[in-house]
Design a protein around this motif. Structure first.
Motif, PDB file in Angstrom:
ATOM      1  N   HIS A  13     -53.076  10.587 128.962  1.00 38.71           N
ATOM      2  CA  HIS A  13     -52.484  10.695 127.627  1.00 38.71           C
ATOM      3  C   HIS A  13     -51.385  11.754 127.545  1.00 38.71           C
ATOM      4  CE1 HIS A  13     -55.840   8.113 126.534  1.00 38.71           C
ATOM      5  NE2 HIS A  13     -56.616   8.980 127.161  1.00 38.71           N
ATOM      6  N   ASN A  28     -51.771   8.193 119.203  1.00 38.22           N
ATOM      7  CA  ASN A  28     -52.368   8.128 117.877  1.00 38.22           C
ATOM      8  C   ASN A  28     -52.639   9.539 117.347  1.00 38.22           C
ATOM      9  OD1 ASN A  28     -54.827   8.999 119.013  1.00 38.22           O
ATOM     10  ND2 ASN A  28     -55.680   6.935 119.102  1.00 38.22           N
ATOM     11  N   ASP A  29     -53.294   9.639 116.206  1.00 34.08           N
ATOM     12  CA  ASP A  29     -53.564  10.937 115.579  1.00 34.08           C
ATOM     13  C   ASP A  29     -54.439  11.840 116.434  1.00 34.08           C
ATOM     14  OD1 ASP A  29     -52.012  10.212 113.409  1.00 34.08           O
ATOM     15  OD2 ASP A  29     -53.715   9.559 112.199  1.00 34.08           O
ATOM     16  N   ASP A  30     -55.192  11.257 117.362  1.00 31.70           N
ATOM     17  CA  ASP A  30     -56.045  12.024 118.269  1.00 31.70           C
ATOM     18  C   ASP A  30     -55.354  12.291 119.608  1.00 31.70           C
ATOM     19  OD1 ASP A  30     -58.196  12.107 116.454  1.00 31.70           O
ATOM     20  OD2 ASP A  30     -58.888  10.132 117.107  1.00 31.70           O
ATOM     21  N   ASP A  31     -54.036  12.022 119.655  1.00 30.55           N
ATOM     22  CA  ASP A  31     -53.244  12.178 120.877  1.00 30.55           C
ATOM     23  C   ASP A  31     -53.738  11.310 122.026  1.00 30.55           C
ATOM     24  OD1 ASP A  31     -51.326  13.891 119.819  1.00 30.55           O
ATOM     25  OD2 ASP A  31     -52.557  15.660 120.224  1.00 30.55           O
ATOM     26  N   LYS A  32     -54.267  10.152 121.689  1.00 24.57           N
ATOM     27  CA  LYS A  32     -54.692   9.166 122.687  1.00 24.57           C
ATOM     28  C   LYS A  32     -53.650   8.055 122.721  1.00 24.57           C
ATOM     29  CE  LYS A  32     -58.585  11.192 123.565  1.00 24.57           C
ATOM     30  NZ  LYS A  32     -58.786  11.925 124.781  1.00 24.57           N
ATOM     31  N   GLU A  34     -51.939   4.548 122.756  1.00 25.12           N
ATOM     32  CA  GLU A  34     -52.098   3.176 122.282  1.00 25.12           C
ATOM     33  C   GLU A  34     -50.875   2.423 122.758  1.00 25.12           C
ATOM     34  OE1 GLU A  34     -52.481   3.419 118.035  1.00 25.12           O
ATOM     35  OE2 GLU A  34     -54.566   4.080 118.175  1.00 25.12           O
TER      36      GLU A  34
END
Length: 63
Positions: A13, A28-32, A34
């Protein structure tokens, strides 16, 4: 049409791919990471740059 695959076991990531192909990859908002599983041929150069820059070599694509 490009078929995109990210090996999520390899992906750390870092998000380098997001800079080269923002229409395909995003954090995404969790820094994962997508990503879209398919992309138009017009994204080929961007996706290839994302493949090349990925430090974990986690991205691949086919036609």
């Amino acid at each position: 049409m490009l078929k995109i695959h990210v090996d999520m076991d390899k992906c750390q990531h870092y998000g380098q791919c997001v800079f080269d192909a923002p229409e395909v990859f995003a954090l995404n908002d969790d820094d994962k990471l997508e990503y879209k599983a398919t992309a138009d041929d017009s994204e080929r150069e961007n996706v290839q740059r994302a493949v090349d820059i990925c430090p974990m070599q986690a991205i691949s694509f086919t036609e």
